[in-house]
Design an enzyme around this catalytic site. Structure first.
Site, PDB file in Angstrom:
ATOM      1  N   LYS A  78       0.802  -1.217   0.000  1.00  0.00           N
ATOM      2  CA  LYS A  78       0.000   0.000   0.000  1.00  0.00           C
ATOM      3  C   LYS A  78       0.838   1.273   0.000  1.00  0.00           C
ATOM      4  O   LYS A  78       0.433   2.311   0.513  1.00  0.00           O
ATOM      5  CB  LYS A  78      -0.984   0.025   1.171  1.00  0.00           C
ATOM      6  CG  LYS A  78      -1.881  -1.190   1.273  1.00  0.00           C
ATOM      7  CD  LYS A  78      -2.548  -1.546  -0.051  1.00  0.00           C
ATOM      8  CE  LYS A  78      -3.453  -0.472  -0.573  1.00  0.00           C
ATOM      9  NZ  LYS A  78      -4.007  -0.792  -1.943  1.00  0.00           N
ATOM     10  N   CYS A  79       2.027   1.177  -0.595  1.00  0.00           N
ATOM     11  CA  CYS A  79       2.892   2.363  -0.705  1.00  0.00           C
ATOM     12  C   CYS A  79       3.212   2.707  -2.154  1.00  0.00           C
ATOM     13  O   CYS A  79       3.882   3.704  -2.408  1.00  0.00           O
ATOM     14  CB  CYS A  79       4.193   2.148   0.064  1.00  0.00           C
ATOM     15  SG  CYS A  79       3.996   2.079   1.851  1.00  0.00           S
ATOM     16  N   GLY A  80       2.748   1.888  -3.096  1.00  0.00           N
ATOM     17  CA  GLY A  80       3.024   2.151  -4.505  1.00  0.00           C
ATOM     18  C   GLY A  80       3.936   1.127  -5.147  1.00  0.00           C
ATOM     19  O   GLY A  80       4.595   1.431  -6.139  1.00  0.00           O
ATOM     20  N   THR A  81       3.970  -0.086  -4.608  1.00  0.00           N
ATOM     21  CA  THR A  81       4.883  -1.103  -5.156  1.00  0.00           C
ATOM     22  C   THR A  81       4.546  -1.452  -6.602  1.00  0.00           C
ATOM     23  O   THR A  81       5.445  -1.617  -7.423  1.00  0.00           O
ATOM     24  CB  THR A  81       4.856  -2.384  -4.299  1.00  0.00           C
ATOM     25  OG1 THR A  81       3.509  -2.855  -4.190  1.00  0.00           O
ATOM     26  CG2 THR A  81       5.409  -2.130  -2.907  1.00  0.00           C
TER      27      THR A  81
ATOM     28  N   LYS B 264      -6.969   1.586  -6.882  1.00  0.00           N
ATOM     29  CA  LYS B 264      -6.043   2.680  -6.621  1.00  0.00           C
ATOM     30  C   LYS B 264      -6.811   3.984  -6.463  1.00  0.00           C
ATOM     31  O   LYS B 264      -7.784   4.246  -7.155  1.00  0.00           O
ATOM     32  CB  LYS B 264      -5.016   2.805  -7.761  1.00  0.00           C
ATOM     33  CG  LYS B 264      -4.301   1.494  -8.099  1.00  0.00           C
ATOM     34  CD  LYS B 264      -3.511   0.950  -6.934  1.00  0.00           C
ATOM     35  CE  LYS B 264      -2.898  -0.407  -7.259  1.00  0.00           C
ATOM     36  NZ  LYS B 264      -2.216  -1.011  -6.109  1.00  0.00           N
TER      37      LYS B 264
ATOM     38  N   VAL C  63      -8.536   5.027  -3.872  1.00  0.00           N
ATOM     39  CA  VAL C  63      -9.791   4.950  -3.120  1.00  0.00           C
ATOM     40  C   VAL C  63      -9.799   6.039  -2.048  1.00  0.00           C
ATOM     41  O   VAL C  63      -8.827   6.208  -1.320  1.00  0.00           O
ATOM     42  CB  VAL C  63      -9.945   3.559  -2.476  1.00  0.00           C
ATOM     43  CG1 VAL C  63     -11.225   3.496  -1.651  1.00  0.00           C
ATOM     44  CG2 VAL C  63      -9.932   2.476  -3.546  1.00  0.00           C
TER      45      VAL C  63
ATOM     46  N   SER D 206      -5.085   2.777   4.244  1.00  0.00           N
ATOM     47  CA  SER D 206      -5.181   2.140   2.939  1.00  0.00           C
ATOM     48  C   SER D 206      -5.135   0.621   3.065  1.00  0.00           C
ATOM     49  O   SER D 206      -5.852  -0.106   2.368  1.00  0.00           O
ATOM     50  CB  SER D 206      -4.041   2.635   2.048  1.00  0.00           C
ATOM     51  OG  SER D 206      -4.177   2.149   0.731  1.00  0.00           O
TER      52      SER D 206
END
Length: 251
Positions: free
Chosen positions: A2-5, A214, A216, A93
């Site tokens: 939930k960090c943009g992986t 993505k 949300v 998130s």
């Protein structure tokens, strides 16, 4: 997680000298570890001699006590990339994903974030809650940097900066991996009201992340609960900044 992986690995896949695994393999923390290194190799894409192979499995970081030494034993020269974001936003998130993914909006822990288990009975933060534990970066990072030296084999990406200025963050990753500079503004397209970025290949093919998972909208937190979260993470954040030599400005 939930960090943009996914955004990060999809962006790196634009580089001609990078190939990426299509799914999260989870080899170093899962049951498949007993199947051996050849099984792990079989999960990787075909690569040329001049290409770097990258896979992403967010659980490696939170299960660092197992994953880090196993990766090091496989190849001590492996380079590790960690992407992080504001721990409070990440925790929310994480909670939203769980409730939406398993359609659990009807159960008590999914009615409100405050009632999800982040708070103990005395009103203090519950450090054993999964969402809190996975946001406590400082508790895990030393297990990695003792095996994979900071700056040469361990690189931290700001999830917030990746969203706002993806090219600059991706250039830093290119340099860390020893890649020639390739990704530029031509490879990024911002779309939608919330201005999420899509990846654009050199031949013009656009690839966007699924809008259903993505961007949300997060619920508004009860002010005193958010203040309690901020206070809890403040010391952990400061410790993390010192560990990686970078201030992310979350306080």
């Amino acid at each position: 997680m939930k960090c943009g992986t996914r955004a990060l690995i999809n962006s790196l896949a634009l580089h001609p000298d990078v190939v990426t695994a299509e799914h999260e393999v989870g080899y170093f923390v899962g049951r498949n570890y007993d199947r051996g290194l050849e099984w792990y190799r079989s999960q990787m894409p075909t690569s040329r001699q001049n290409q770097i192979t990258i896979e992403k499995t967010p659980n490696y970081f939170i299960k660092s006590a197992v994953a880090a030494p196993r990766i090091h034993a496989m190849n001590a020269s492996t380079k590790i990339i960690l992407i992080v974001r504001d721990p409070v936003a990440r925790a929310v998130s994480d909670w939203l994903q769980f409730c939406r993914k398993f359609n659990q909006t009807h159960i008590e822990t999914c009615r409100t974030f405050e009632g999800s288990g982040i708070l103990a009975a005395n009103g203090h933060i519950n450090p054993k809650c999964a969402q809190i534990r996975r946001s406590s970066y400082a508790l895990e990072v030393d297990k990695w940097t003792t095996l994979f030296p900071l700056h040469t084999q361990f690189h931290v990406v700001s999830g917030e900066k990746l969203v706002l200025d993806p090219v600059s963050e991706l250039k830093k990753v290119e340099s860390f991996l020893g890649l020639r500079q390739h990704i530029t503004e031509r490879n990024i397209a911002f779309e939608g009201k919330r201005r999420f970025f899509c990846m654009v290949s050199d031949d013009g093919e656009k690839r966007c992340l699924k809008p259903s998972s993505k961007g949300v909208k997060h619920p508004d937190l009860i002010p005193h609960v958010e203040a309690t979260l901020r206070a809890y993470f403040k010391q952990l954040n400061q410790r993390f900044y010192r560990q990686v030599g970078q201030d992310f400005g979350w306080d």
